[in-house]
Design a protein around this motif. Structure first.
Motif, PDB file in Angstrom:
ATOM      1  N   PHE A   8      43.589  10.699 -21.373  1.00 19.64           N
ATOM      2  CA  PHE A   8      43.387  12.043 -21.793  1.00 19.64           C
ATOM      3  C   PHE A   8      44.825  12.785 -21.639  1.00 19.64           C
ATOM      4  O   PHE A   8      44.924  13.914 -22.439  1.00 19.64           O
ATOM      5  N   CYS A   9      45.706  12.141 -21.246  1.00 18.50           N
ATOM      6  CA  CYS A   9      47.143  12.800 -21.176  1.00 18.50           C
ATOM      7  C   CYS A   9      47.829  12.891 -22.370  1.00 18.50           C
ATOM      8  O   CYS A   9      49.074  13.731 -22.414  1.00 18.50           O
ATOM      9  N   ARG A  10      47.607  12.004 -23.202  1.00 15.51           N
ATOM     10  CA  ARG A  10      48.350  12.108 -24.416  1.00 15.51           C
ATOM     11  C   ARG A  10      47.612  12.967 -25.445  1.00 15.51           C
ATOM     12  O   ARG A  10      46.495  13.196 -25.322  1.00 15.51           O
ATOM     13  N   SER A  11      48.363  13.443 -26.348  1.00 15.33           N
ATOM     14  CA  SER A  11      47.831  14.516 -27.374  1.00 15.33           C
ATOM     15  C   SER A  11      46.915  13.730 -28.374  1.00 15.33           C
ATOM     16  O   SER A  11      46.790  12.710 -28.325  1.00 15.33           O
ATOM     17  N   TYR A  12      45.866  14.826 -28.734  1.00 16.75           N
ATOM     18  CA  TYR A  12      44.803  14.374 -29.655  1.00 16.75           C
ATOM     19  C   TYR A  12      45.419  13.313 -30.811  1.00 16.75           C
ATOM     20  O   TYR A  12      45.074  12.244 -31.344  1.00 16.75           O
ATOM     21  N   SER A  13      46.460  13.995 -31.369  1.00 17.82           N
ATOM     22  CA  SER A  13      47.126  13.322 -32.841  1.00 17.82           C
ATOM     23  C   SER A  13      47.789  12.044 -32.519  1.00 17.82           C
ATOM     24  O   SER A  13      47.665  11.260 -33.148  1.00 17.82           O
ATOM     25  N   ASP A  14      48.501  11.924 -31.302  1.00 24.05           N
ATOM     26  CA  ASP A  14      49.173  10.679 -31.049  1.00 24.05           C
ATOM     27  C   ASP A  14      48.330   9.910 -30.358  1.00 24.05           C
ATOM     28  O   ASP A  14      48.329   8.566 -30.934  1.00 24.05           O
ATOM     29  N   SER A  15      47.131  10.050 -29.888  1.00 31.90           N
ATOM     30  CA  SER A  15      46.104   9.168 -29.397  1.00 31.90           C
ATOM     31  C   SER A  15      45.440   8.684 -30.659  1.00 31.90           C
ATOM     32  O   SER A  15      45.076   7.496 -30.720  1.00 31.90           O
ATOM     33  N   LYS A  16      45.043   9.437 -31.554  1.00 35.35           N
ATOM     34  CA  LYS A  16      44.365   8.949 -32.816  1.00 35.35           C
ATOM     35  C   LYS A  16      45.496   7.887 -33.730  1.00 35.35           C
ATOM     36  O   LYS A  16      44.619   6.937 -34.108  1.00 35.35           O
ATOM     37  N   ARG A  17      46.461   8.432 -33.658  1.00 28.45           N
ATOM     38  CA  ARG A  17      47.584   7.553 -34.498  1.00 28.45           C
ATOM     39  C   ARG A  17      47.603   6.021 -33.839  1.00 28.45           C
ATOM     40  O   ARG A  17      47.558   4.986 -34.218  1.00 28.45           O
ATOM     41  N   ARG A  18      47.560   6.207 -32.465  1.00 27.59           N
ATOM     42  CA  ARG A  18      47.655   4.882 -31.840  1.00 27.59           C
ATOM     43  C   ARG A  18      46.317   3.756 -31.897  1.00 27.59           C
ATOM     44  O   ARG A  18      46.343   2.692 -32.183  1.00 27.59           O
ATOM     45  N   LEU A  19      45.219   4.632 -31.750  1.00 30.17           N
ATOM     46  CA  LEU A  19      43.956   4.031 -31.886  1.00 30.17           C
ATOM     47  C   LEU A  19      43.626   3.340 -33.246  1.00 30.17           C
ATOM     48  O   LEU A  19      43.098   2.300 -33.455  1.00 30.17           O
ATOM     49  N   VAL A  20      44.070   4.302 -34.431  1.00 25.00           N
ATOM     50  CA  VAL A  20      43.923   3.595 -35.725  1.00 25.00           C
ATOM     51  C   VAL A  20      45.057   2.325 -35.728  1.00 25.00           C
ATOM     52  O   VAL A  20      44.481   1.485 -36.407  1.00 25.00           O
ATOM     53  N   GLU A  21      46.111   2.297 -35.082  1.00 27.67           N
ATOM     54  CA  GLU A  21      46.990   1.038 -35.539  1.00 27.67           C
ATOM     55  C   GLU A  21      46.430   0.018 -34.461  1.00 27.67           C
ATOM     56  O   GLU A  21      46.433  -1.247 -34.854  1.00 27.67           O
ATOM     57  N   MET A  22      45.830   0.377 -33.317  1.00 22.55           N
ATOM     58  CA  MET A  22      45.017  -0.624 -32.662  1.00 22.55           C
ATOM     59  C   MET A  22      43.999  -1.224 -33.121  1.00 22.55           C
ATOM     60  O   MET A  22      43.578  -2.522 -33.092  1.00 22.55           O
TER      61      MET A  22
ATOM     62  N   ILE B  24      39.652  18.152 -23.753  1.00 22.03           N
ATOM     63  CA  ILE B  24      39.164  16.884 -23.267  1.00 22.03           C
ATOM     64  C   ILE B  24      37.903  16.502 -24.054  1.00 22.03           C
ATOM     65  O   ILE B  24      37.798  15.258 -24.459  1.00 22.03           O
ATOM     66  N   SER B  25      37.057  17.547 -24.397  1.00 20.63           N
ATOM     67  CA  SER B  25      35.958  17.049 -25.096  1.00 20.63           C
ATOM     68  C   SER B  25      36.061  16.378 -26.417  1.00 20.63           C
ATOM     69  O   SER B  25      35.550  15.510 -26.866  1.00 20.63           O
ATOM     70  N   VAL B  26      36.966  16.971 -26.999  1.00 19.01           N
ATOM     71  CA  VAL B  26      37.532  16.360 -28.588  1.00 19.01           C
ATOM     72  C   VAL B  26      37.937  14.908 -28.544  1.00 19.01           C
ATOM     73  O   VAL B  26      37.662  13.911 -29.108  1.00 19.01           O
ATOM     74  N   LYS B  27      38.901  14.639 -27.332  1.00 17.58           N
ATOM     75  CA  LYS B  27      39.347  13.202 -26.988  1.00 17.58           C
ATOM     76  C   LYS B  27      38.258  12.400 -26.748  1.00 17.58           C
ATOM     77  O   LYS B  27      38.107  11.414 -27.180  1.00 17.58           O
ATOM     78  N   MET B  28      37.454  12.835 -25.880  1.00 20.05           N
ATOM     79  CA  MET B  28      36.215  12.134 -25.422  1.00 20.05           C
ATOM     80  C   MET B  28      35.333  11.712 -26.544  1.00 20.05           C
ATOM     81  O   MET B  28      34.880  10.423 -26.714  1.00 20.05           O
ATOM     82  N   GLN B  29      35.103  12.737 -27.580  1.00 22.63           N
ATOM     83  CA  GLN B  29      34.312  12.331 -28.596  1.00 22.63           C
ATOM     84  C   GLN B  29      35.031  11.197 -29.654  1.00 22.63           C
ATOM     85  O   GLN B  29      34.434  10.192 -30.104  1.00 22.63           O
ATOM     86  N   MET B  30      36.322  11.386 -29.400  1.00 20.97           N
ATOM     87  CA  MET B  30      37.200  10.463 -30.496  1.00 20.97           C
ATOM     88  C   MET B  30      36.903   9.004 -29.534  1.00 20.97           C
ATOM     89  O   MET B  30      36.911   8.045 -30.529  1.00 20.97           O
ATOM     90  N   PHE B  31      37.069   8.830 -28.526  1.00 21.65           N
ATOM     91  CA  PHE B  31      37.289   7.730 -27.705  1.00 21.65           C
ATOM     92  C   PHE B  31      35.667   6.925 -28.137  1.00 21.65           C
ATOM     93  O   PHE B  31      35.613   5.935 -28.234  1.00 21.65           O
ATOM     94  N   LEU B  32      34.567   7.788 -28.152  1.00 14.62           N
ATOM     95  CA  LEU B  32      33.229   7.303 -28.275  1.00 14.62           C
ATOM     96  C   LEU B  32      33.317   6.712 -29.772  1.00 14.62           C
ATOM     97  O   LEU B  32      32.702   5.674 -30.174  1.00 14.62           O
ATOM     98  N   ASP B  33      34.023   7.612 -30.679  1.00 13.39           N
ATOM     99  CA  ASP B  33      33.785   7.027 -32.086  1.00 13.39           C
ATOM    100  C   ASP B  33      34.464   5.881 -32.370  1.00 13.39           C
ATOM    101  O   ASP B  33      34.217   4.976 -33.327  1.00 13.39           O
ATOM    102  N   PHE B  34      35.447   5.438 -31.582  1.00 17.60           N
ATOM    103  CA  PHE B  34      36.268   4.162 -31.831  1.00 17.60           C
ATOM    104  C   PHE B  34      35.500   3.299 -31.142  1.00 17.60           C
ATOM    105  O   PHE B  34      36.185   2.013 -30.833  1.00 17.60           O
ATOM    106  N   GLY B  35      34.427   3.368 -30.347  1.00 14.40           N
ATOM    107  CA  GLY B  35      33.757   2.397 -29.794  1.00 14.40           C
ATOM    108  C   GLY B  35      33.725   2.222 -28.352  1.00 14.40           C
ATOM    109  O   GLY B  35      33.132   1.156 -27.670  1.00 14.40           O
ATOM    110  N   PHE B  36      34.461   2.847 -27.760  1.00 12.82           N
ATOM    111  CA  PHE B  36      34.554   2.770 -26.416  1.00 12.82           C
ATOM    112  C   PHE B  36      33.405   3.404 -25.726  1.00 12.82           C
ATOM    113  O   PHE B  36      32.679   4.336 -25.835  1.00 12.82           O
ATOM    114  N   SER B  37      32.768   2.751 -24.548  1.00  7.72           N
ATOM    115  CA  SER B  37      31.675   3.106 -23.563  1.00  7.72           C
ATOM    116  C   SER B  37      32.073   4.166 -22.723  1.00  7.72           C
ATOM    117  O   SER B  37      33.386   4.348 -22.439  1.00  7.72           O
TER     118      SER B  37
END
Length: 426
Positions: A147-161, A123-136
């Motif tokens: 948080f239910c999606r894997s870290y790698s899939d979440s990061k891939r989607r965020l980069v595309e978004m 959870i903590s690494v995903k939380m930090q990733m969300f913060l890094d992408f600008g989410f409050s």
């Protein structure tokens, strides 16, 4: 497979009986969990033996939930117990997001699995990733399912978004299906192409409505939030359609709620009012901002009004034409009778027929006493009969008599009114 396993088990028992062997010894060789798995699998699906959802314990006031289950919000005591047991994790998450503990608590209350089923590191690494992408922190606490999606899939989607951030950027996109994600991304890219070089939706709307960005903000503050929530493509097409039918951006700004209308509804209604010849008579708000019943009533009213306009643009035109006056004189009439400008042609035309044709009043006298046009045709006809019996002569005298109040008119002509009532009874 389940049937063969069950048959095999019972064959072992039967064999033991035949050999005079204690069947309990043979049954000990059978794995009950395996039997349960195969039996359930043959009917529905494998049963997770570790899940005891809503299983009643000795204390019937509480429920026991598996760590892999999200505790429904109605079980407040169970949720509070989980939060107490994982208080250190909550404090850690609050430190990571640098936010009040209450924000993290609302996140955990929404989905207890974030501390029971996932590790603190996950959870903590995903939380930090969300913060890094600008989410409050507030945005993060709103979407626990992210948080239910894997870290790698979440990061891939965020980069595309990131490529459509100017139009839409939300954690909600992390937990939709792959098919839905692709579908939405295609839509967002199309909307982004509509926005063009405009820095935001608000600036795009300001450009379409030919106004300043601050004007759009003022409209939003007054409750017209659809200016920001509707897709730019919908607003773009709707504004173009409104302009095509002869309305102006100023009229749109005066009634911004018309931009809520769907393109299909706008197309149907514009075609209908144009077909009936009342396009330039009905207001934009009536056409696009009214419900079905209101629109139908307004359309029928204007179709009836059109018959009384007799080729004129409006009631002002009717008065100028029938009284043979200019625009300045009409303005003087409006000053003397302020409600006159709001009267319809279907009200004014019958009155003018009575006054000009049947009573043969001087048009200039009507200009001096325009309040006479307030009265209904029935009142004018009733008084016309009484004045004829009373022998009232002269245009101005008859006009003054028509404008008397009911009390004064009855007092002055009571004898003729009673005479008329007697004749009616006979």
């Amino acid at each position: 497979m389940a049937t063969s396993c069950l048959v095999k088990s019972w064959r072992l028992v039967s064999s033991a009986l035949l050999r005079h062997t204690d069947p309990t010894v043979m049954l000990q060789r059978i794995d009950p969990a395996a039997m349960l798995w195969h039996i359930d699998n043959s009917v529905l699906r494998p049963k997770m033996l570790s899940t005891y959802k809503d299983a009643t314990t000795e204390d019937t006031s509480h429920q026991v939930f598996s760590a892999t289950d999200r505790i429904p919000k109605r079980f407040d005591a169970e949720i509070q117990k989980v939060m107490q047991e994982h208080s250190d994790k909550i404090d850690g998450f609050a430190t990571i997001m640098q936010c009040p503990r209450g924000i993290v608590e609302s996140l955990i209350q929404a989905d207890t699995r974030l501390v029971t089923s996932f590790t603190y590191e996950q959870i903590s690494v995903k939380m930090q990733m969300f913060l890094d992408f600008g989410f409050s922190p507030e945005e993060i606490s709103t979407y626990p399912a992210a948080f239910c999606r894997s870290y790698s899939d979440s990061k891939r989607r965020l980069v595309e978004m990131e490529t459509v951030r100017k139009y839409h950027f939300s954690l909600r996109m992390l937990y939709v299906s792959d098919h839905e994600f692709r579908k939405r991304m295609a839509l967002y890219r199309n909307e982004l192409s509509i926005l063009g070089d405009h820095p935001s939706k608000g600036h795009f709307v300001a450009w379409k409505l030919n106004c300043d960005f601050t004007d759009v903000l003022d409209m939003i503050d007054k409750g017209h939030t659809h200016l920001m929530t509707r897709p730019p493509s919908a607003i773009d097409k709707l504004v173009d359609m409104i302009l095509e039918y002869g309305f102006t951006t100023e009229q749109i700004r005066e009634s911004p709620q018309v931009l809520i209308a769907s393109l299909k509804l706008a197309r149907q209604r514009f075609a209908l009012v144009q077909e009936n010849g009342v396009l330039n008579k009905m207001s934009l708000l009536t056409i696009l901002g009214s419900n079905v019943s209101q629109f139908r009533v307004s359309l029928r009213t204007w179709m009836l009004e059109l018959a009384y306009l007799d080729g004129c643009e409006d009631c002002g035109c009717v008065l100028r034409k029938r009284l043979d006056i200019d625009e300045d004189t009409l303005k003087t009439m409006h000053i003397r009778a302020t409600k006159l400008k709001y009267l319809r042609a279907r009200k004014i035309q019958p009155c003018l027929d009575i006054l000009l044709k049947e009573m043969e009043l001087d048009p200039q006298d009507i200009v001096k006493q325009p309040v006479v046009l307030y009265f209904s045709p029935d009142r004018l006809l009733r008084r016309k009969v009484i004045l004829e019996k009373a022998g009232v002569e002269g245009s101005w005298n008859r006009l003054n008599a028509l404008c008397l109040s009911e009390v004064k008119f009855e007092r002055k002509y009571k004898d003729y009114i009673k005479c008329g009532q007697t004749v009616t009874k006979e």
